[in-house]
Design a protein around this motif. Structure first.
Motif, PDB file in Angstrom:
ATOM      1  N   LEU A 117       0.802  -1.225   0.000  1.00 15.66           N
ATOM      2  CA  LEU A 117       0.000   0.000   0.000  1.00 15.66           C
ATOM      3  C   LEU A 117       0.835   1.276   0.000  1.00 15.66           C
ATOM      4  O   LEU A 117       0.295   2.354  -0.253  1.00 15.66           O
ATOM      5  N   ASP A 118       2.123   1.154   0.272  1.00 13.69           N
ATOM      6  CA  ASP A 118       2.990   2.336   0.329  1.00 13.69           C
ATOM      7  C   ASP A 118       3.431   2.717  -1.092  1.00 13.69           C
ATOM      8  O   ASP A 118       4.593   2.561  -1.467  1.00 13.69           O
ATOM      9  N   LYS A 119       2.493   3.240  -1.877  1.00 16.46           N
ATOM     10  CA  LYS A 119       2.750   3.527  -3.283  1.00 16.46           C
ATOM     11  C   LYS A 119       3.886   4.527  -3.471  1.00 16.46           C
ATOM     12  O   LYS A 119       4.667   4.433  -4.427  1.00 16.46           O
ATOM     13  N   ALA A 120       4.001   5.487  -2.556  1.00 19.49           N
ATOM     14  CA  ALA A 120       5.029   6.521  -2.688  1.00 19.49           C
ATOM     15  C   ALA A 120       6.439   5.936  -2.665  1.00 19.49           C
ATOM     16  O   ALA A 120       7.378   6.535  -3.193  1.00 19.49           O
ATOM     17  N   ASN A 121       6.579   4.750  -2.043  1.00 19.98           N
ATOM     18  CA  ASN A 121       7.908   4.151  -1.920  1.00 19.98           C
ATOM     19  C   ASN A 121       8.021   2.814  -2.643  1.00 19.98           C
ATOM     20  O   ASN A 121       8.903   2.014  -2.329  1.00 19.98           O
ATOM     21  N   TRP A 122       7.129   2.560  -3.591  1.00 18.78           N
ATOM     22  CA  TRP A 122       7.232   1.321  -4.368  1.00 18.78           C
ATOM     23  C   TRP A 122       8.592   1.207  -5.051  1.00 18.78           C
ATOM     24  O   TRP A 122       9.196   0.136  -5.074  1.00 18.78           O
ATOM     25  N   ARG A 123       9.050   2.316  -5.615  1.00 16.70           N
ATOM     26  CA  ARG A 123      10.305   2.265  -6.369  1.00 16.70           C
ATOM     27  C   ARG A 123      11.465   1.843  -5.467  1.00 16.70           C
ATOM     28  O   ARG A 123      12.390   1.158  -5.921  1.00 16.70           O
ATOM     29  N   ASN A 128      14.356  -3.255  -3.618  1.00 13.69           N
ATOM     30  CA  ASN A 128      15.350  -3.541  -2.596  1.00 13.69           C
ATOM     31  C   ASN A 128      15.302  -5.028  -2.254  1.00 13.69           C
ATOM     32  O   ASN A 128      14.387  -5.486  -1.571  1.00 13.69           O
ATOM     33  N   PRO A 129      16.270  -5.814  -2.717  1.00 10.43           N
ATOM     34  CA  PRO A 129      16.217  -7.265  -2.487  1.00 10.43           C
ATOM     35  C   PRO A 129      16.263  -7.630  -1.012  1.00 10.43           C
ATOM     36  O   PRO A 129      15.660  -8.632  -0.606  1.00 10.43           O
ATOM     37  N   ALA A 130      16.981  -6.852  -0.208  1.00 11.65           N
ATOM     38  CA  ALA A 130      17.058  -7.173   1.217  1.00 11.65           C
ATOM     39  C   ALA A 130      15.705  -7.014   1.881  1.00 11.65           C
ATOM     40  O   ALA A 130      15.294  -7.853   2.701  1.00 11.65           O
ATOM     41  N   THR A 131      14.975  -5.940   1.555  1.00 13.39           N
ATOM     42  CA  THR A 131      13.652  -5.715   2.129  1.00 13.39           C
ATOM     43  C   THR A 131      12.678  -6.815   1.722  1.00 13.39           C
ATOM     44  O   THR A 131      11.965  -7.379   2.565  1.00 13.39           O
ATOM     45  N   LEU A 132      12.635  -7.140   0.441  1.00  9.14           N
ATOM     46  CA  LEU A 132      11.716  -8.173  -0.036  1.00  9.14           C
ATOM     47  C   LEU A 132      12.038  -9.538   0.568  1.00  9.14           C
ATOM     48  O   LEU A 132      11.147 -10.271   1.011  1.00  9.14           O
TER      49      LEU A 132
END
Length: 333
Positions: A117-123, A128-132
């Motif tokens: 839902l955080d569309k502003a920070n999708w990019r 970010n492989p670590a986050t995913l």
């Protein structure tokens, strides 16, 4: 850097706030169970949040902070309704028909929905492989942690079991939406004032639900055991005022994805409290789940740790090649 705070002081406040959210919210499972021994569930939510909000608002007034700004109250109310009334209210309600292991697993989806839902920070987040990897690993850890109990308890299906699952699937969505709403709205009021209004408005929303559930007629305050009163006191002072205030403040100074890691750590704390204070058994899969969950938190925060340690050496982070032209807007300035 956090406004008006020196770097070391800001870091200390952030560490303390994370510790409060991680530990205290992990302990609320234990104290909510004690509280509902004497309080109907919706009435408990009303008492907890109204009293906590009024106490915090009174404290703000004593400190001569401005406590009334119509726009800020409305914005706080929306966040409170989404997070405390809808999300937490669903959790309280469905625990009457669903096993606690199932509830814990589905609520742990909060960080996933924060990313979605955080569309502003999708990019930033989706590249970010670590986050995913951290998000996926954390969810897998929760499955390990509760998998054995889940398999044992799902054999006992009640009439409202599937309805409860559908409702519970909405709780993480509402919590993530409320968190992002609170983070994205600018405010002229102090964070503590906004937090107080969130709790008061959410608590008031519980009252008609309690009435519809006929809880007032069946409630006898004199019959409530002392342990339930003490549990409510703990939930008000620590679970609501201390932990929720810390959570709302963290949303202002850290990314929603990073703050959302509490959904993975809280079950860890709940299990540890059960072992040490309730005599519950912990086995190999529990330990494996704890290790995996803690590792997921490290992954989600890894890029920020590397940025801090390699400050002044641009391009050396192993994840920079994935997003050299992107820049997060949720880091503390």
């Amino acid at each position: 850097m956090t406004p008006n705070l020196k770097p070391k002081a800001a870091t200390l406040y952030i560490v303390i706030a994370f510790a409060i959210v991680y530990v205290v919210w992990g302990s609320t499972y234990f104290f909510i169970r004690m509280a509902v021994e004497g309080f109907p569930p919706m009435l408990m939510g009303a008492v907890r949040y109204i009293l906590a909000g009024l106490l915090l608002l009174g404290w703000c007034a004593l400190r001569k902070q401005p406590i009334w700004n119509f726009r800020d109250v409305i914005n706080s109310g929306v966040g409170g309704i989404l997070m405390l009334f809808i999300a937490n209210g669903i959790v309280i309600w469905v625990e009457q028909v669903l096993p606690s292991a199932m509830v814990a697993i589905m609520v742990s989806a909060n960080p996933v929905w924060l990313v979605v839902l955080d569309k502003a920070n999708w990019r930033v987040n989706l590249r970010n492989p670590a986050t995913l990897l951290g998000l996926i690993t954390g969810f897998a850890g929760v499955l390990l942690l509760f998998g054995q109990e889940l398999g044992q308890q799902t054999a006992h299906v009640t009439a409202g079991y599937f309805q409860g699952i559908i409702l519970l699937a909405l709780a993480p969505v509402a919590w993530a939406a409320g968190s992002l709403w609170s983070k994205g709205k600018t405010s002229n009021s102090p964070v503590s004032v906004n937090t107080a209004w969130q709790m008061i408005i959410a608590g008031l929303a519980f009252l008609p639900m309690s009435a519809l559930n006929n809880e007032f007629a069946a409630f006898d305050a004199q019959a409530v055991p002392l342990r339930s009163w003490l549990a409510i006191l703990y939930l008000i002072l620590f679970g609501s005022i201390a932990a929720f205030s810390s959570y709302v403040w963290l949303l202002k100074v850290r990314s929603a994805t990073q703050v959302g890691t509490h959904s993975y750590v809280n079950p860890v704390i709940a299990v540890l409290l059960g072992v040490f204070f309730a005599g519950e058994h912990i086995g190999f899969w529990h330990i494996a789940g704890l290790v995996v969950i803690l590792f997921s938190v490290l992954l989600i925060n890894l890029d920020k740790y590397l940025k801090r340690s390699l400050q002044g050496s641009p391009g050396r982070s192993p994840f920079n090649w994935m997003r050299r032209r992107s820049r997060t807007t949720t880091c503390v300035e």
